[in-house]
Design an enzyme around this catalytic site. Sequence first.
Site, PDB file in Angstrom:
ATOM      1  N   LEU A  28       1.191  -0.977   0.336  1.00 27.85           N
ATOM      2  CA  LEU A  28       0.189  -0.279  -0.283  1.00 27.85           C
ATOM      3  C   LEU A  28       0.793   1.494   0.030  1.00 27.85           C
ATOM      4  O   LEU A  28       1.682   1.397  -0.108  1.00 27.85           O
ATOM      5  CB  LEU A  28      -0.746   0.068   1.196  1.00 27.85           C
ATOM      6  CG  LEU A  28      -1.836  -0.839   1.175  1.00 27.85           C
ATOM      7  CD1 LEU A  28      -2.728  -1.595   2.682  1.00 27.85           C
ATOM      8  CD2 LEU A  28      -2.864  -1.252   0.906  1.00 27.85           C
ATOM      9  N   ASP A  72       3.237  -6.213   2.495  1.00 21.39           N
ATOM     10  CA  ASP A  72       3.488  -4.629   3.332  1.00 21.39           C
ATOM     11  C   ASP A  72       3.523  -5.566   4.588  1.00 21.39           C
ATOM     12  O   ASP A  72       4.012  -4.750   5.812  1.00 21.39           O
ATOM     13  CB  ASP A  72       2.260  -4.302   3.794  1.00 21.39           C
ATOM     14  CG  ASP A  72       1.559  -3.306   2.766  1.00 21.39           C
ATOM     15  OD1 ASP A  72       2.715  -2.099   2.810  1.00 21.39           O
ATOM     16  OD2 ASP A  72       0.615  -3.161   1.996  1.00 21.39           O
ATOM     17  N   GLU A  77       5.869  -3.439  13.254  1.00 18.54           N
ATOM     18  CA  GLU A  77       5.334  -2.451  14.032  1.00 18.54           C
ATOM     19  C   GLU A  77       3.439  -1.686  13.874  1.00 18.54           C
ATOM     20  O   GLU A  77       3.279  -1.936  14.592  1.00 18.54           O
ATOM     21  CB  GLU A  77       5.661  -0.767  14.110  1.00 18.54           C
ATOM     22  CG  GLU A  77       4.950  -0.122  14.648  1.00 18.54           C
ATOM     23  CD  GLU A  77       5.775   1.297  14.266  1.00 18.54           C
ATOM     24  OE1 GLU A  77       6.363   2.076  15.715  1.00 18.54           O
ATOM     25  OE2 GLU A  77       5.740   1.794  13.274  1.00 18.54           O
ATOM     26  N   ASP A  78       3.295  -2.484  13.224  1.00 20.80           N
ATOM     27  CA  ASP A  78       1.542  -2.396  12.784  1.00 20.80           C
ATOM     28  C   ASP A  78       0.689  -3.106  13.146  1.00 20.80           C
ATOM     29  O   ASP A  78      -0.683  -2.965  13.617  1.00 20.80           O
ATOM     30  CB  ASP A  78       1.336  -1.687  11.439  1.00 20.80           C
ATOM     31  CG  ASP A  78       1.339  -0.923  11.101  1.00 20.80           C
ATOM     32  OD1 ASP A  78       1.517   0.469  11.776  1.00 20.80           O
ATOM     33  OD2 ASP A  78       2.677  -1.102   9.714  1.00 20.80           O
ATOM     34  N   ARG A  97      -4.133  -6.346   5.698  1.00 19.95           N
ATOM     35  CA  ARG A  97      -2.618  -6.854   6.446  1.00 19.95           C
ATOM     36  C   ARG A  97      -3.029  -7.364   7.266  1.00 19.95           C
ATOM     37  O   ARG A  97      -2.427  -7.343   8.932  1.00 19.95           O
ATOM     38  CB  ARG A  97      -2.688  -5.115   7.176  1.00 19.95           C
ATOM     39  CG  ARG A  97      -1.826  -4.656   5.406  1.00 19.95           C
ATOM     40  CD  ARG A  97      -1.197  -3.112   6.057  1.00 19.95           C
ATOM     41  NE  ARG A  97      -0.164  -3.619   6.887  1.00 19.95           N
ATOM     42  CZ  ARG A  97       0.713  -2.873   7.802  1.00 19.95           C
ATOM     43  NH1 ARG A  97       1.111  -1.814   7.088  1.00 19.95           N
ATOM     44  NH2 ARG A  97       2.454  -3.437   8.318  1.00 19.95           N
ATOM     45  N   ARG A 144      -5.858   4.551   9.628  1.00 21.75           N
ATOM     46  CA  ARG A 144      -5.854   3.408   9.984  1.00 21.75           C
ATOM     47  C   ARG A 144      -6.961   3.041  10.913  1.00 21.75           C
ATOM     48  O   ARG A 144      -6.508   1.830  11.523  1.00 21.75           O
ATOM     49  CB  ARG A 144      -4.512   2.897   9.676  1.00 21.75           C
ATOM     50  CG  ARG A 144      -3.580   3.443   8.389  1.00 21.75           C
ATOM     51  CD  ARG A 144      -4.755   1.968   7.568  1.00 21.75           C
ATOM     52  NE  ARG A 144      -4.323   2.304   6.215  1.00 21.75           N
ATOM     53  CZ  ARG A 144      -3.039   1.580   5.853  1.00 21.75           C
ATOM     54  NH1 ARG A 144      -1.905   1.209   6.423  1.00 21.75           N
ATOM     55  NH2 ARG A 144      -2.339   1.834   4.517  1.00 21.75           N
ATOM     56  N   HIS A 172       0.781   7.330   9.136  1.00 27.23           N
ATOM     57  CA  HIS A 172       0.267   7.921  10.672  1.00 27.23           C
ATOM     58  C   HIS A 172       0.448   8.510  11.444  1.00 27.23           C
ATOM     59  O   HIS A 172       1.906   9.775  10.738  1.00 27.23           O
ATOM     60  CB  HIS A 172       0.830   5.873  10.989  1.00 27.23           C
ATOM     61  CG  HIS A 172       0.569   5.010  10.370  1.00 27.23           C
ATOM     62  ND1 HIS A 172       1.409   4.729   9.497  1.00 27.23           N
ATOM     63  CD2 HIS A 172      -0.721   4.168  10.557  1.00 27.23           C
ATOM     64  CE1 HIS A 172       0.710   2.807   9.460  1.00 27.23           C
ATOM     65  NE2 HIS A 172      -0.293   3.033   9.971  1.00 27.23           N
ATOM     66  N   VAL A 267       6.341   3.747   0.023  1.00 30.51           N
ATOM     67  CA  VAL A 267       5.259   2.871   0.178  1.00 30.51           C
ATOM     68  C   VAL A 267       5.100   3.489   1.883  1.00 30.51           C
ATOM     69  O   VAL A 267       4.830   2.572   2.320  1.00 30.51           O
ATOM     70  CB  VAL A 267       5.622   0.867   0.036  1.00 30.51           C
ATOM     71  CG1 VAL A 267       5.371   0.901  -1.869  1.00 30.51           C
ATOM     72  CG2 VAL A 267       7.042   0.978   0.789  1.00 30.51           C
ATOM     73  N   CYS A 273       8.473   1.518  11.913  1.00 27.92           N
ATOM     74  CA  CYS A 273       7.673   0.682  11.360  1.00 27.92           C
ATOM     75  C   CYS A 273       8.561  -1.232  11.058  1.00 27.92           C
ATOM     76  O   CYS A 273       8.186  -2.202  10.934  1.00 27.92           O
ATOM     77  CB  CYS A 273       7.787   0.853   9.398  1.00 27.92           C
ATOM     78  SG  CYS A 273       7.101   2.624   9.425  1.00 27.92           S
TER      79      CYS A 273
HETATM   80  N1  GLY Z   1       2.580   0.866   2.873  1.00 26.71           N
HETATM   81  C1  GLY Z   1       1.970   0.943   4.286  1.00 26.71           C
HETATM   82  C2  GLY Z   1       1.207   0.668   4.498  1.00 26.71           C
HETATM   83  O1  GLY Z   1      -0.096   1.163   3.994  1.00 26.71           O
HETATM   84  O2  GLY Z   1       0.523   0.438   5.818  1.00 26.71           O
END
Ligand code: GLY
Length: 284
Positions: A28, A72, A77-78, A97, A144, A172, A267, A273
Amino acid sequence: MAGLTVGFGEYTHAIVRGVPASLPKEALRMNEANDDVDLARARREHELYVGVLMHKLGLQIVDLPVDDSLPDSVFVEDAAVVCGDTALITRPGALGRRKETEIVKKALTDLHLNIVEMIDESATLDGGDVLFTGREFFVGLSKRTNQRGAEILADAFKDYAVSTVPIYDALHLKSFCSMAGPGLLVIGSSDGAQKALKVIQQMSDHRYDKLTIPDDAAANCIYLNIPNKGHVLLHSTPEEYPESSKVFERLKDHMLIPVPLTQMAKVDGSLSCCSILVNKRREM
Ligand code: GLY
């Protein structure tokens, strides 16, 4: 509220995951025109990043298997927020994701952390929206991450105050800010970053020192406090952001380690991250 920064930045382990072959075309990105990601270079830069954490800083690396079906997934980290001995497994805001959390949950379980899962289907949260200052959390409300996600985070980490910060022009919260040490906030110069800073300052009863740098993207750094090394800051390179690098060079008490992330930046990836940092030596 704990209100303490004891142990801030102390880590023993880093969870990382290699760059999938699908990243250049399928990851993404906010700017669709960024279609020229060099996979080999992205992998070299990621290896350098992991090498710094392992060899220079002595962290134990938990290297999760690369998965080309999750473009991704290098951005671990996400998928989780770890503080002390608790790991909150997130519910990432991007539907594609969500599966990334499975293997991250397993790795954190294997490290014997207390696992909290975000099972509420109305909640979303990306770790990139979570800034822990050592005394409190700030959670970006972005495309997000939503209010319910922030509430569940507050429930998982009850010792700390949690405040929300609206995010308008960035992916973010940590796309334009991070911590460079106990009580020291690094913040970009854009209007969006400065508006978020005002919210942070209004919501907190602590007065943070701040380091304002010209480039928002360069404000995403990784601070560590490493035995025998002290304050360490991984930050973007002078080649990427010359003016911001000059500001970092003013931090005379830090060991400064420039780490390039030229390809994953296309990206919307940034330094924080690409790892989940965990302290197994003692609780924070
Ligand atoms: N490419 C990182 C994100 O969009 O989550």
